[in-house]
Write a protein that holds these residues in place. Sequence first.
Motif, PDB file in Angstrom:
ATOM      1  N   HIS A 123      11.034 -55.316  16.219  1.00  0.00           N
ATOM      2  CA  HIS A 123      11.014 -56.754  16.492  1.00  0.00           C
ATOM      3  C   HIS A 123      11.996 -57.115  17.601  1.00  0.00           C
ATOM      4  CE1 HIS A 123       9.497 -57.421  12.102  1.00  0.00           C
ATOM      5  NE2 HIS A 123       8.545 -57.033  12.915  1.00  0.00           N
ATOM      6  N   THR A 124      13.105 -56.357  17.669  1.00  0.00           N
ATOM      7  CA  THR A 124      14.145 -56.664  18.660  1.00  0.00           C
ATOM      8  C   THR A 124      14.288 -55.584  19.732  1.00  0.00           C
ATOM      9  OG1 THR A 124      15.763 -55.725  17.113  1.00  0.00           O
ATOM     10  CG2 THR A 124      15.501 -58.137  17.120  1.00  0.00           C
ATOM     11  N   HIS A 125      13.703 -54.417  19.491  1.00  0.00           N
ATOM     12  CA  HIS A 125      13.808 -53.305  20.444  1.00  0.00           C
ATOM     13  C   HIS A 125      12.383 -52.804  20.743  1.00  0.00           C
ATOM     14  CE1 HIS A 125      17.768 -53.559  18.516  1.00  0.00           C
ATOM     15  NE2 HIS A 125      18.260 -53.072  19.644  1.00  0.00           N
ATOM     16  N   LYS A 126      11.733 -53.508  21.631  1.00  0.00           N
ATOM     17  CA  LYS A 126      10.293 -53.311  21.862  1.00  0.00           C
ATOM     18  C   LYS A 126       9.924 -51.904  22.335  1.00  0.00           C
ATOM     19  CE  LYS A 126       9.583 -57.734  21.073  1.00  0.00           C
ATOM     20  NZ  LYS A 126       8.946 -58.189  19.805  1.00  0.00           N
ATOM     21  N   LYS A 127      10.815 -51.268  23.121  1.00  0.00           N
ATOM     22  CA  LYS A 127      10.493 -49.965  23.709  1.00  0.00           C
ATOM     23  C   LYS A 127      10.939 -48.783  22.839  1.00  0.00           C
ATOM     24  CE  LYS A 127      10.698 -51.678  28.477  1.00  0.00           C
ATOM     25  NZ  LYS A 127      11.350 -51.510  29.808  1.00  0.00           N
ATOM     26  N   LEU A 128      11.529 -49.066  21.723  1.00  0.00           N
ATOM     27  CA  LEU A 128      12.090 -48.007  20.870  1.00  0.00           C
ATOM     28  C   LEU A 128      10.997 -47.131  20.258  1.00  0.00           C
ATOM     29  CD1 LEU A 128      14.888 -47.058  19.773  1.00  0.00           C
ATOM     30  CD2 LEU A 128      14.403 -48.435  17.729  1.00  0.00           C
ATOM     31  N   LYS A 129      11.260 -45.825  20.194  1.00  0.00           N
ATOM     32  CA  LYS A 129      10.379 -44.869  19.533  1.00  0.00           C
ATOM     33  C   LYS A 129      11.130 -44.228  18.366  1.00  0.00           C
ATOM     34  CE  LYS A 129       7.345 -45.087  23.021  1.00  0.00           C
ATOM     35  NZ  LYS A 129       5.989 -45.666  22.919  1.00  0.00           N
ATOM     36  N   LEU A 130      10.368 -43.695  17.424  1.00  0.00           N
ATOM     37  CA  LEU A 130      10.931 -42.919  16.319  1.00  0.00           C
ATOM     38  C   LEU A 130      10.347 -41.519  16.398  1.00  0.00           C
ATOM     39  CD1 LEU A 130      12.385 -42.436  13.577  1.00  0.00           C
ATOM     40  CD2 LEU A 130      10.353 -43.410  12.452  1.00  0.00           C
ATOM     41  N   ILE A 131      11.212 -40.503  16.489  1.00  0.00           N
ATOM     42  CA  ILE A 131      10.752 -39.118  16.493  1.00  0.00           C
ATOM     43  C   ILE A 131      11.132 -38.468  15.161  1.00  0.00           C
ATOM     44  CG2 ILE A 131      10.951 -36.841  17.582  1.00  0.00           C
ATOM     45  CD1 ILE A 131      11.388 -38.167  20.232  1.00  0.00           C
ATOM     46  N   LEU A 132      10.127 -37.925  14.481  1.00  0.00           N
ATOM     47  CA  LEU A 132      10.320 -37.255  13.198  1.00  0.00           C
ATOM     48  C   LEU A 132      10.065 -35.761  13.400  1.00  0.00           C
ATOM     49  CD1 LEU A 132       8.252 -39.762  11.003  1.00  0.00           C
ATOM     50  CD2 LEU A 132      10.743 -39.707  11.271  1.00  0.00           C
ATOM     51  N   VAL A 133      11.072 -34.935  13.086  1.00  0.00           N
ATOM     52  CA  VAL A 133      10.984 -33.492  13.326  1.00  0.00           C
ATOM     53  C   VAL A 133      11.081 -32.734  12.008  1.00  0.00           C
ATOM     54  CG1 VAL A 133      12.019 -31.507  14.484  1.00  0.00           C
ATOM     55  CG2 VAL A 133      12.030 -33.738  15.606  1.00  0.00           C
ATOM     56  N   GLY A 134      10.144 -31.824  11.779  1.00  0.00           N
ATOM     57  CA  GLY A 134      10.161 -31.003  10.577  1.00  0.00           C
ATOM     58  C   GLY A 134       8.799 -30.366  10.362  1.00  0.00           C
ATOM     59  N   LYS A 135       8.784 -29.245   9.660  1.00  0.00           N
ATOM     60  CA  LYS A 135       7.529 -28.503   9.541  1.00  0.00           C
ATOM     61  C   LYS A 135       6.461 -29.255   8.752  1.00  0.00           C
ATOM     62  CE  LYS A 135       8.263 -25.616   5.427  1.00  0.00           C
ATOM     63  NZ  LYS A 135       6.965 -25.880   4.818  1.00  0.00           N
ATOM     64  N   GLU A 136       6.873 -30.286   7.984  1.00  0.00           N
ATOM     65  CA  GLU A 136       5.904 -31.060   7.207  1.00  0.00           C
ATOM     66  C   GLU A 136       5.285 -32.212   7.990  1.00  0.00           C
ATOM     67  OE1 GLU A 136       7.281 -31.160   2.702  1.00  0.00           O
ATOM     68  OE2 GLU A 136       8.980 -31.409   4.051  1.00  0.00           O
ATOM     69  N   PHE A 137       5.745 -32.429   9.212  1.00  0.00           N
ATOM     70  CA  PHE A 137       5.234 -33.558   9.987  1.00  0.00           C
ATOM     71  C   PHE A 137       3.994 -33.186  10.784  1.00  0.00           C
ATOM     72  CE2 PHE A 137       9.631 -35.017   9.241  1.00  0.00           C
ATOM     73  CZ  PHE A 137       9.306 -36.173   8.568  1.00  0.00           C
ATOM     74  N   ASN A 138       3.034 -32.656  10.048  1.00  0.00           N
ATOM     75  CA  ASN A 138       1.705 -32.398  10.579  1.00  0.00           C
ATOM     76  C   ASN A 138       0.760 -33.380   9.893  1.00  0.00           C
ATOM     77  OD1 ASN A 138      -1.090 -31.233  10.391  1.00  0.00           O
ATOM     78  ND2 ASN A 138      -0.187 -29.675  11.709  1.00  0.00           N
ATOM     79  N   VAL A 139       0.190 -34.273  10.664  1.00  0.00           N
ATOM     80  CA  VAL A 139      -0.602 -35.365  10.088  1.00  0.00           C
ATOM     81  C   VAL A 139      -1.772 -34.841   9.269  1.00  0.00           C
ATOM     82  CG1 VAL A 139      -2.048 -37.363  10.599  1.00  0.00           C
ATOM     83  CG2 VAL A 139       0.077 -37.004  11.874  1.00  0.00           C
ATOM     84  N   GLU A 140      -2.511 -33.886   9.824  1.00  0.00           N
ATOM     85  CA  GLU A 140      -3.717 -33.420   9.140  1.00  0.00           C
ATOM     86  C   GLU A 140      -3.422 -32.539   7.932  1.00  0.00           C
ATOM     87  OE1 GLU A 140      -6.890 -34.347   9.529  1.00  0.00           O
ATOM     88  OE2 GLU A 140      -5.994 -35.822  10.871  1.00  0.00           O
ATOM     89  N   LYS A 141      -2.454 -31.618   8.062  1.00  0.00           N
ATOM     90  CA  LYS A 141      -2.188 -30.656   6.994  1.00  0.00           C
ATOM     91  C   LYS A 141      -1.308 -31.224   5.891  1.00  0.00           C
ATOM     92  CE  LYS A 141      -2.572 -26.466   9.822  1.00  0.00           C
ATOM     93  NZ  LYS A 141      -1.840 -25.288  10.352  1.00  0.00           N
ATOM     94  N   GLU A 142      -0.350 -32.068   6.245  1.00  0.00           N
ATOM     95  CA  GLU A 142       0.657 -32.487   5.271  1.00  0.00           C
ATOM     96  C   GLU A 142       0.673 -33.994   5.002  1.00  0.00           C
ATOM     97  OE1 GLU A 142       2.573 -30.494   3.554  1.00  0.00           O
ATOM     98  OE2 GLU A 142       2.299 -28.575   4.574  1.00  0.00           O
ATOM     99  N   LEU A 143       0.876 -34.783   6.031  1.00  0.00           N
ATOM    100  CA  LEU A 143       1.185 -36.201   5.835  1.00  0.00           C
ATOM    101  C   LEU A 143       0.060 -36.993   5.174  1.00  0.00           C
ATOM    102  CD1 LEU A 143       3.127 -37.142   9.081  1.00  0.00           C
ATOM    103  CD2 LEU A 143       4.027 -36.436   6.874  1.00  0.00           C
ATOM    104  N   ARG A 144      -1.171 -36.630   5.425  1.00  0.00           N
ATOM    105  CA  ARG A 144      -2.281 -37.397   4.855  1.00  0.00           C
ATOM    106  C   ARG A 144      -2.325 -37.298   3.334  1.00  0.00           C
ATOM    107  NH1 ARG A 144      -6.969 -34.424   3.791  1.00  0.00           N
ATOM    108  NH2 ARG A 144      -6.859 -32.209   4.336  1.00  0.00           N
ATOM    109  N   HIS A 145      -1.562 -36.358   2.754  1.00  0.00           N
ATOM    110  CA  HIS A 145      -1.519 -36.223   1.295  1.00  0.00           C
ATOM    111  C   HIS A 145      -0.519 -37.185   0.657  1.00  0.00           C
ATOM    112  CE1 HIS A 145      -4.199 -32.842   1.352  1.00  0.00           C
ATOM    113  NE2 HIS A 145      -3.399 -32.134   2.125  1.00  0.00           N
TER     114      HIS A 145
END
Length: 392
Positions: free
Chosen positions: A238-260
């Motif tokens: 809301h206050t930092h429009k250009k900000l990104k969030l980077i999540l690092v770890g072996k479980e951060f695979n959308v198809e294999k892990e996160l969708r569960h």
Amino acid sequence: MRIGFDLRTLQGHSRYRGIGRNVAMILKNISKIDKKNTYIFYLFEGLDNPLIDLELSKSFIYELRYVKEKGLPKKRVIGILFDEFKPVDATKDQLDVFYQPDVSYGIPKSVKSVLVFYDLIPLYFWHKNKFRRNLILYYKDEAINRLFRRRYLRTIRNYKKADRIISISGFSKKDLIKNFPEIDENKVSVVYLASDSVFSKKPISQKKYPHDFILYVGGADQRKNIDGLIKIFYKLKHTHKKLKLILVGKEFNVEKELRHYPWFHEIKDDMHFKDIIFMEYVDDTELIGLYSKAKVFVFASKYEGFGLPILEAMSIGVPVVAFNNSSIPEVAGSSAILCDNNNQFVAAVSELIDSSAKRKEIVEKGVEQSKKFDWLNTAKETLKIIEEEAMK
């Protein structure tokens, strides 16, 4: 003195997780300081030898013993009904003491033992809530989770049999005694972990990253509170429009892990979801590059036995914001901004992004705090406890 050392955890799934990294660093540093004792390393037969990558001191004395994997079916339910691994047979090795860094591999009979205790995560967070549209699969998961908890309780009882216990934090020691009061607290010693010296080196990664991003490194399981962290990030947008969030770890695979994970389906439709970058396992060079470029390292975990990524971030010079719970205050001290709720967390991250003076203050404190934790000291204290127990 003959010291048994179970290295099988470096051949399994824990090799690239916290336990594996801790075992590797302790062993590597013990090899630098111990020139008199003989170590008997126990490894699974037919699997890669992890010692090849550890660069142990040439004067370090050791022998290898190979054991067969337990012949259970590979199905998950069967593995939960029984102990996954059986203790090694050390009767012929004339050991003075046996060091077990991973309790799930058990302890041999008729030899003094030193066990490492990390945390009670499976006791508190045994319920793995997966996203299931099928009711039958949901109840199947529930049954498996309960069996998993029972097996964990069987495994944790090994600490009652130990002659000495090394706890990785004062918080973990208190937690163990609180839940298992029959364990004599006088036989539990605290020996802190440390961050790898590689994280104090200057970054050499040439990869380009977003100009403004906050970083998280770790797992995606329930206690890590990733859904809470993402909600915090959405508020920051809301206050930092250009900000990104980077999540690092072996479980951060959308198809294999996160969708569960149920929370993933709650947050993926938000308009700011596109500003989240998911990265699986990265090597140390790239990880150092990510840490060094991050505006803030954010750690929203609900429970930690130690919290090693906090030290990694501090040693590189990244300001840390985390929740004030479990072992985190013990590790971070006053060198991070510790919060009690999401609103405080949002305010703390905003201040560090917007105020160069506050950022400089927290970075300097963090670097000094990280110097209090050293793997060589960890190895010295660990070896002292092992030798003390052997000579009793």
